[in-house]
Design an enzyme around this catalytic site. Structure first.
Site, short mmCIF file in Angstrom:
data_model
loop_
_atom_site.label_atom_id
_atom_site.label_comp_id
_atom_site.label_asym_id
_atom_site.label_seq_id
_atom_site.Cartn_x
_atom_site.Cartn_y
_atom_site.Cartn_z
N CYS A 344 0.79 -1.24 0.00
CA CYS A 344 0.00 0.00 0.00
C CYS A 344 0.82 1.29 0.00
O CYS A 344 0.54 2.18 -0.81
CB CYS A 344 -1.04 -0.01 1.12
N ARG A 373 7.30 -10.87 5.19
CA ARG A 373 6.91 -10.60 6.58
C ARG A 373 7.64 -11.58 7.46
O ARG A 373 7.66 -12.78 7.18
CB ARG A 373 5.40 -10.77 6.77
N GLN A 391 1.09 -11.24 -3.25
CA GLN A 391 -0.35 -11.00 -3.13
C GLN A 391 -0.94 -10.62 -4.47
O GLN A 391 -0.28 -10.00 -5.29
CB GLN A 391 -0.61 -9.83 -2.17
N ASP A 393 -2.76 -8.12 -5.05
CA ASP A 393 -3.14 -6.94 -4.28
C ASP A 393 -3.62 -5.83 -5.20
O ASP A 393 -3.17 -5.74 -6.35
CB ASP A 393 -1.89 -6.46 -3.52
N HIS A 395 -5.23 -1.52 -4.86
CA HIS A 395 -5.77 -0.42 -4.07
C HIS A 395 -6.62 0.44 -4.97
O HIS A 395 -6.20 0.77 -6.08
CB HIS A 395 -4.64 0.37 -3.42
N LYS A 475 -13.51 -3.77 7.46
CA LYS A 475 -13.25 -4.58 6.27
C LYS A 475 -14.31 -5.66 6.10
O LYS A 475 -15.02 -6.00 7.04
CB LYS A 475 -11.87 -5.23 6.35
N HIS A 521 -8.30 -1.23 0.17
CA HIS A 521 -7.34 -2.33 -0.02
C HIS A 521 -8.16 -3.56 -0.36
O HIS A 521 -9.14 -3.83 0.33
CB HIS A 521 -6.59 -2.64 1.27
#
Length: 648
Positions: A344, A373, A391, A393, A395, A475, A521
């Site tokens: 992000c 991570r 991911q 991912d 946004h 979320k 997200h």
RNA sequence: GCUGCUGUAGCUCAGAGGUAGAGCACUCCCUUGGUAAGGGAGAGGUCGAGAGUUCAAUUCUCUCCAGCAGCACCA
């Protein structure tokens, strides 16, 4: 004594004296019901047969035929019987709590040495003895102080603490199973003989923190499972075996998909077969996202501490980050960077580059973002929980007004992807503000309302998970159910008003002024690593044809066929099918077995006959039947089957 | 991260204070076999890493690393 009115499920009512028990009620209805009765639902609350009824209520008598209450009672009583068995064998062991969970229960004990698997046999035997004794169950409600004192005297400190944690208005219930006593809110069966002695099993020993708190002592836990009858127990044991056989770590090795090794804990070495699945899935997602209005970007892996400080990760997430120090010669101080744990902040950098207008919104920015991570060592699990992953991912930068439409759009997208991947249904959870959070309550009110009205507008059902939101915003989490009934949280959709603020994202509105966009997200698969793990377990390795790493093996029966085998492979390859030749000096039986174990969905066998006819003999994975087909036809058919679902 | 268990050949596992074994896989030979393992031979191991005890350690002890189960964690 005054009378109270009981209302039965069929609407009938009955006046009974206050203090009547559910057992009395059952007896007054019929002898056979009294015999079968195990507990009662009183205004929806699960009651012992022995609890006195104090006021007007709706009542329903439960029998062993009533699934949920029967299993709850059985499992709960098993927990007590097990605790009693343990204290019978080891009188010094302290008892704590033993709730019903999943398909059974667990009970935590305070004891120096852990239990061994051998101990379980002894405990099971003692439990069977207790069941055979048909010891009656008795309850008393005790005064709080008396109960407290009692447990102090008998040296059960954990029970004392439990009493102190019971809210003041709740009664302290003391239960006896025979002469063994425990603190419990109940309800329970009437005697230990009601437990099915042939339908339980102690499954494992482990340790657990007192009250789930890692700062409190570790206790020794024993898990058990129990069912109403032997057949149900057997069925469940079979399920466990099935889950074991589907383990992606085992299939990953058998199918030669990937491996992991000491030097890179929590990271995947993808082998050609596994990487084929990965890229097929990624190519598919890339096409789907493009079609749905996303633009794809790619951002750096190693990013300076200063950006993580601005984004807030340095404060809130540092212990989970891989920190990279670069000690340059002549540098005044070490440069400190971190591998990105999330995409992000980097996406906001791309967004911030150049002025954005309201006309640019909603702006959907996707990245197959490689994240790192530092997960706690105990959390790592195959490719499902790793330290390095990618991911799917994205946004979405948008205005508040656009949240609803973007939410609906995303849910449709997600539903389409899950369906393509073989998951027909999914569940939605709406997670609200957690205790540890940033942003004002007014802002949370606002954003939660926006998200909830968005999900409402889709008219899909959802459940609420209080306090489970991200620290920056509420979320939606999306759960899918696999072929053997396990659920996996994969997709997520999070509303974030904070990061754009922290990183200074703006757009120029119609009014010519700067405004703050919202940031959504969202991920659909979660991570490729984990999702592929789920796909493997869901399919037990028999992946859908379009994802199978090796779709077809063309196997010769006699070496004279080798040349034609290669011709067949070439024809399939040209049609986009992942085909391999197997012309080894082995019998066809051997080849069939090997490729079956390797989960290859289609085997084409080629002998003299096929060479002569320019045909192939097709055998599907797991099927005994074979089918002789002309070469052209099999190429067309398998080519069509290998087409990804979005291109059909 | 915590508790416990485990770490021996590519895989699954046996073994023992005196420097190691099986099955499968691998290589070669024989076999050309019609739908889930044809036969034979061979090669392959610093017994997770380091330290200690001992005449001697892969075996016993300690530390570390990794894996497994559960817990805790999972924005």
């Amino acid at each position: 004594m005054s009378q109270i009115t009981l209302t039965f499920p069929d609407g009938a009512t009955r006046e009974v004296p206050q203090g009547t028990t559910a057992r009395d009620v059952a007896e007054s209805i019929s002898k056979s019901l009294a015999k079968k009765a195990i507990s009662a639902q009183v205004d929806g609350i699960h009651y012992d047969l022995a609890w006195p009824l104090e006021q007007d209520a709706k009542i329903a008598i439960n029998t062993m035929a009533d699934d949920a209450p029967a299993l709850e009672l059985i499992r709960h009583d098993f927990a007590h019987v097990m605790a009693r068995a343990v204290q019978t064998i080891w009188p010094d062991v302290k008892v704590t709590i033993g709730p019903v969970r999943d398909h059974g229960w667990f009970y935590d004990f305070d004891r120096e040495a852990p239990f061994t698997p051998e101990d379980l046999g002894a405990i099971e035997a003692e439990m069977k003895r207790i069941i055979a004794a048909r010891d009656p169950v008795r309850t008393e409600v005790w005064d709080r102080e008396r109960a407290r004192k009692h447990y102090e005297e008998v040296g059960e400190p954990f029970k004392v603490e439990l009493i102190d944690r019971i809210p003041g208005n709740e009664p302290i219930r003391m239960y006896w199973h025979g002469d063994w006593q425990d603190l419990c809110r109940g309800p329970h069966l009437s005697h230990t003989g009601q437990l099915p002695a042939d339908a339980f099993k102690l499954t494992r020993v482990s340790s657990a923190y007192w009250l789930g708190d890692s700062t409190r002592p570790q206790l020794q836990r024993i898990y058990g499972i129990a069912f109403r009858n032997r057949d149900d127990l057997k069925a469940h044991l079979k399920f466990l075996e099935e889950a074991e056989a589907r383990d992606h770590r085992r299939l990953g090795r058998e199918m030669d998909l990937f491996h992991m090794q000491e030097e890179a804990p929590g990271q995947v070495f993808w082998h050609p077969n596994g990487w084929t699945i990965y890229t097929a899935l990624q190519d598919y997602m890339r096409r789907k996202q493009r079609a749905d209005g996303y633009m794809e970007v790619n951002t750096p892996q190693v990013v300076s501490r200063s950006l993580w400080e601005k984004s807030g990760h340095w404060d809130k997430y540092q212990e989970h980050m891989f920190i990279v120090e670069v000690d340059e010669e002549h540098a005044r101080e070490k440069a400190i960077n971190a591998l990105k744990p999330m995409n992000c902040p980097c996406h906001v950098q791309v967004y911030n580059h150049g002025m954005k207008s309201y006309r640019d919104l909603p702006l959907r920015m996707a990245e197959f973002g490689s994240c790192s991570r530092y997960e706690p060592s105990g959390a790592l699990h195959g490719i499902m929980r790793v330290r390095g992953f990618t991911q799917d991912d994205a946004h979405i930068f948008c205005t508040e007004d656009q949240i609803e439409a973007e939410c609906a759009k995303f849910i449709n997208f997600l539903a389409s992807v899950y369906e393509d991947l073989g998951f027909d249904t999914f569940e939605i959870a709406f997670a609200t503000r957690p205790e540890k959070r940033v942003g004002s309550d007014e802002s949370w009110d606002h954003v939660e309302n926006a998200l909830e009205s968005a999900i409402r507008s889709t008219s899909r059902t959802y459940r609420i998970e209080e306090g489970d939101g991200a620290f920056y915003g509420p979320k939606l989490d999306f759960y899918l159910t696999d072929a053997i009934g396990r659920t996996w949280q994969c997709g997520t959709f999070q509303v974030d008003p904070n990061l754009p603020e922290r990183l200074g994202a703006t757009y120029i509105g119609e009014d010519g002024e700067k405004h703050r966009p919202y940031m959504l997200h969202r991920a659909c698969l979660g991570s490729f690593e984990r999702f592929i793990g789920i796909l493997i377990e869901n399919s037990a390795g028999r992946l859908p044809f379009w994802l199978a790493p090796r779709q077809v093996v063309v196997a010769s029966i006699v070496s004279e066929a080798d040349e034609y085998v290669h011709e067949v492979v070439a024809a399939l390859t040209k049609a986009g099918v992942r085909a391999e030749a197997d012309t080894r000096n082995e019998k066809i039986n051997y080849k069939v077995r090997e490729h079956s174990v390797g989960k290859v969905p289609a085997i084409l066998a080629i002998g003299r006959q096929e060479v002569e006819d320019r045909s192939v003999t097709l055998r599907r994975l797991g099927e005994k039947a074979t089918e002789v087909l002309p070469l052209d036809e099999v190429v067309a058919r398998l080519g069509a089957e290998g087409t990804p679902p979005d291109r059909r």
